[in-house]
Design a protein around this motif. Structure first.
Motif, mmCIF file in Angstrom:
data_model
loop_
_atom_site.group_PDB
_atom_site.id
_atom_site.type_symbol
_atom_site.label_atom_id
_atom_site.label_comp_id
_atom_site.label_asym_id
_atom_site.label_seq_id
_atom_site.Cartn_x
_atom_site.Cartn_y
_atom_site.Cartn_z
ATOM 1 N N VAL A 7 15.111 37.958 -12.745
ATOM 2 C CA VAL A 7 13.795 37.590 -13.268
ATOM 3 C C VAL A 7 12.864 38.776 -13.082
ATOM 4 C CG1 VAL A 7 11.850 36.014 -13.113
ATOM 5 C CG2 VAL A 7 14.173 35.161 -12.741
ATOM 6 N N ALA A 8 12.386 39.347 -14.194
ATOM 7 C CA ALA A 8 11.542 40.542 -14.127
ATOM 8 C C ALA A 8 10.095 40.167 -13.829
ATOM 9 C CB ALA A 8 11.622 41.307 -15.442
ATOM 10 N N ASN A 9 9.441 41.038 -13.080
ATOM 11 C CA ASN A 9 8.021 40.881 -12.794
ATOM 12 C C ASN A 9 7.282 42.123 -13.272
ATOM 13 O OD1 ASN A 9 8.112 38.339 -11.358
ATOM 14 N ND2 ASN A 9 9.157 39.448 -9.710
ATOM 15 N N GLY A 10 6.047 41.942 -13.663
ATOM 16 C CA GLY A 10 5.261 43.077 -14.143
ATOM 17 C C GLY A 10 5.132 43.080 -15.651
ATOM 18 N N SER A 11 4.318 43.985 -16.138
ATOM 19 C CA SER A 11 3.992 44.007 -17.563
ATOM 20 C C SER A 11 4.759 45.068 -18.337
ATOM 21 C CB SER A 11 2.484 44.249 -17.744
ATOM 22 O OG SER A 11 2.109 45.481 -17.130
ATOM 23 N N HIS A 12 5.452 45.969 -17.668
ATOM 24 C CA HIS A 12 6.149 47.054 -18.350
ATOM 25 C C HIS A 12 7.610 46.671 -18.565
ATOM 26 C CE1 HIS A 12 2.564 49.059 -16.742
ATOM 27 N NE2 HIS A 12 2.711 49.899 -17.766
ATOM 28 N N ARG A 13 7.863 46.080 -19.708
ATOM 29 C CA ARG A 13 9.207 45.640 -20.058
ATOM 30 C C ARG A 13 9.446 45.851 -21.543
ATOM 31 N NH1 ARG A 13 8.829 39.624 -17.654
ATOM 32 N NH2 ARG A 13 6.737 39.892 -18.483
ATOM 33 N N ALA A 14 10.705 45.926 -21.903
ATOM 34 C CA ALA A 14 11.065 45.939 -23.327
ATOM 35 C C ALA A 14 11.001 44.515 -23.848
ATOM 36 C CB ALA A 14 12.457 46.523 -23.517
ATOM 37 N N GLU A 15 10.665 44.371 -25.123
ATOM 38 C CA GLU A 15 10.529 43.043 -25.717
ATOM 39 C C GLU A 15 11.435 42.912 -26.940
ATOM 40 O OE1 GLU A 15 5.881 42.115 -24.451
ATOM 41 O OE2 GLU A 15 6.337 42.793 -26.495
ATOM 42 N N VAL A 16 12.050 41.747 -27.061
ATOM 43 C CA VAL A 16 12.944 41.463 -28.186
ATOM 44 C C VAL A 16 12.364 40.306 -28.989
ATOM 45 C CG1 VAL A 16 15.246 40.702 -28.880
ATOM 46 C CG2 VAL A 16 14.976 42.286 -26.954
ATOM 47 N N TYR A 17 12.235 40.514 -30.286
ATOM 48 C CA TYR A 17 11.671 39.508 -31.188
ATOM 49 C C TYR A 17 12.721 39.072 -32.202
ATOM 50 C CZ TYR A 17 7.047 40.844 -29.440
ATOM 51 O OH TYR A 17 5.957 41.082 -28.637
ATOM 52 N N GLY A 18 12.478 37.936 -32.790
ATOM 53 C CA GLY A 18 13.290 37.523 -33.922
ATOM 54 C C GLY A 18 12.951 38.373 -35.140
ATOM 55 N N ALA A 19 13.720 38.218 -36.193
ATOM 56 C CA ALA A 19 13.559 39.046 -37.389
ATOM 57 C C ALA A 19 13.269 38.181 -38.610
ATOM 58 C CB ALA A 19 14.813 39.883 -37.622
ATOM 59 N N GLU A 20 12.821 38.845 -39.665
ATOM 60 C CA GLU A 20 12.570 38.165 -40.940
ATOM 61 C C GLU A 20 12.889 39.090 -42.100
ATOM 62 O OE1 GLU A 20 8.585 36.721 -41.180
ATOM 63 O OE2 GLU A 20 8.851 35.200 -39.639
ATOM 64 N N TYR A 21 13.418 38.469 -43.161
ATOM 65 C CA TYR A 21 13.528 39.181 -44.431
ATOM 66 C C TYR A 21 12.127 39.342 -45.025
ATOM 67 C CZ TYR A 21 18.515 37.684 -44.585
ATOM 68 O OH TYR A 21 19.839 37.452 -44.332
ATOM 69 N N GLN A 22 11.830 40.515 -45.568
ATOM 70 C CA GLN A 22 10.597 40.726 -46.309
ATOM 71 C C GLN A 22 10.973 41.096 -47.738
ATOM 72 O OE1 GLN A 22 7.324 40.254 -45.000
ATOM 73 N NE2 GLN A 22 8.623 39.270 -43.455
ATOM 74 N N THR A 23 11.183 40.073 -48.563
ATOM 75 C CA THR A 23 11.732 40.293 -49.907
ATOM 76 C C THR A 23 10.965 39.514 -50.973
ATOM 77 O OG1 THR A 23 13.341 38.530 -49.426
ATOM 78 C CG2 THR A 23 14.066 40.797 -49.084
ATOM 79 N N ALA A 24 9.693 39.235 -50.724
ATOM 80 C CA ALA A 24 8.900 38.491 -51.709
ATOM 81 C C ALA A 24 8.493 39.428 -52.834
ATOM 82 C CB ALA A 24 7.674 37.886 -51.043
ATOM 83 N N SER A 25 9.173 39.352 -53.926
ATOM 84 C CA SER A 25 8.869 40.199 -55.075
ATOM 85 C C SER A 25 9.641 39.703 -56.278
ATOM 86 C CB SER A 25 9.233 41.661 -54.789
ATOM 87 O OG SER A 25 9.112 42.442 -55.952
ATOM 88 N N ASP A 26 9.047 39.867 -57.454
ATOM 89 C CA ASP A 26 9.750 39.511 -58.685
ATOM 90 C C ASP A 26 10.965 40.417 -58.907
ATOM 91 O OD1 ASP A 26 7.884 37.558 -59.151
ATOM 92 O OD2 ASP A 26 6.636 38.809 -60.453
ATOM 93 N N GLN A 27 10.979 41.552 -58.180
ATOM 94 C CA GLN A 27 12.091 42.479 -58.338
ATOM 95 C C GLN A 27 13.359 41.953 -57.672
ATOM 96 O OE1 GLN A 27 11.033 46.577 -57.281
ATOM 97 N NE2 GLN A 27 8.886 45.957 -57.314
ATOM 98 N N TYR A 28 13.214 41.005 -56.742
ATOM 99 C CA TYR A 28 14.358 40.507 -55.997
ATOM 100 C C TYR A 28 14.487 38.997 -56.140
ATOM 101 C CZ TYR A 28 12.766 44.799 -53.683
ATOM 102 O OH TYR A 28 12.296 46.056 -53.420
ATOM 103 N N PRO A 29 14.707 38.509 -57.340
ATOM 104 C CA PRO A 29 14.772 37.053 -57.520
ATOM 105 C C PRO A 29 15.851 36.390 -56.690
ATOM 106 C CG PRO A 29 15.630 38.204 -59.447
ATOM 107 C CD PRO A 29 14.960 39.230 -58.595
ATOM 108 N N GLN A 30 16.971 37.084 -56.457
ATOM 109 C CA GLN A 30 18.061 36.497 -55.676
ATOM 110 C C GLN A 30 17.742 36.465 -54.188
ATOM 111 O OE1 GLN A 30 17.949 39.464 -57.001
ATOM 112 N NE2 GLN A 30 19.417 40.909 -56.144
#
Length: 228
Positions: A99-122
């Motif tokens: 269990v880590a204590n303190g504010s200096h840590r690496a952080e891992v986030y979830g991900a998302e596709y960023q593909t909102a465009s008429d160019q990528y209908p699929q």
């Protein structure tokens, strides 16, 4: 008598082949003299690992699933974010002693596709959803490679999948590696929440230092993952 002689000859040849194989493995020439230097090079006990980004499966009949998960990594607005993508397993296991204590840590986030465009209908259906991933073992192989801007593999290589080259947005603070995301993308169920985090965008070629032609300015780049 003939059967006896045949048996002796069989075992004698088997001994010769065994010695030739040992000689070949030690840099000798006997094995190559008999079979050539490319004979029997396939080792079906070999495996090579690759990650199938954007899918929950592996190539049928040639690869097996190690585990299924979802893409994660550093936050797109953090300059100290990790650059490498992670295939996070669906069911994490924690060690309560660590269990880590303190504010200096690496952080891992979830991900998302960023593909909102008429160019990528699929890709519209997966915009803002969490990309799936699967870690795979390709049977009888010893090498894997991701080739950008290609849809086919070199001669002698097996295609595991093809898709779209994706990476971070040029306007964001964080950077990360380019990924080859399957052209038929899948997502975590019920994940269309627009939480951002580790976001991935289609990658395009930019003329200038990149030779055009054959490359095309602002055209999305394909990719392929190959094994052998």
């Amino acid at each position: 008598m003939k059967i006896f002689k045949g048996t002796v000859i069989f075992w004698y040849c088997l001994i010769l082949l065994t010695e030739a194989k040992a000689s070949k493995n030690n840099g000798g020439v006997i094995w190559n003299f008999i079979f050539g230097d490319k004979a029997f090079t396939t080792n079906f006990n070999n495996y090579v690992e690759y990650t199938h980004w954007g899918r929950k499966d592996c190539t049928p009949n040639s690869s097996e699933i190690v585990y299924v998960g979802y893409l994660g990594g550093g936050h797109f607005m953090q300059t100290g974010a990790g650059t490498n993508p992670l295939c996070l397993p669906e069911k994490p296991e924690y060690d309560e002693r660590m269990v880590a204590n303190g504010s200096h840590r690496a952080e891992v986030y979830g991900a998302e596709y960023q593909t909102a465009s008429d160019q990528y209908p699929q890709w519209n259906d997966v915009h803002d959803t969490d990309p799936a991933c699967a870690v795979c073992l390709a049977k009888g192989r010893s090498a894997s490679i991701m080739i950008p801007a290609k849809r086919t593999c070199p001669e002698g290589w097996t295609k595991e999948y093809e898709g779209l080259l994706m990476g971070g947005c040029t306007h964001h603070k964080a950077t990360h590696e380019y990924l080859c995301v399957d052209g038929s993308p899948q997502s975590r169920d019920n994940s269309k929440m627009d939480k951002n985090g580790f976001v991935i965008y289609p990658a395009v070629g930019k003329c200038g230092s990149l030779k055009c032609p054959p490359y095309v300015d602002n055209h999305e780049l394909s990719c392929v993952v190959c094994t052998r």
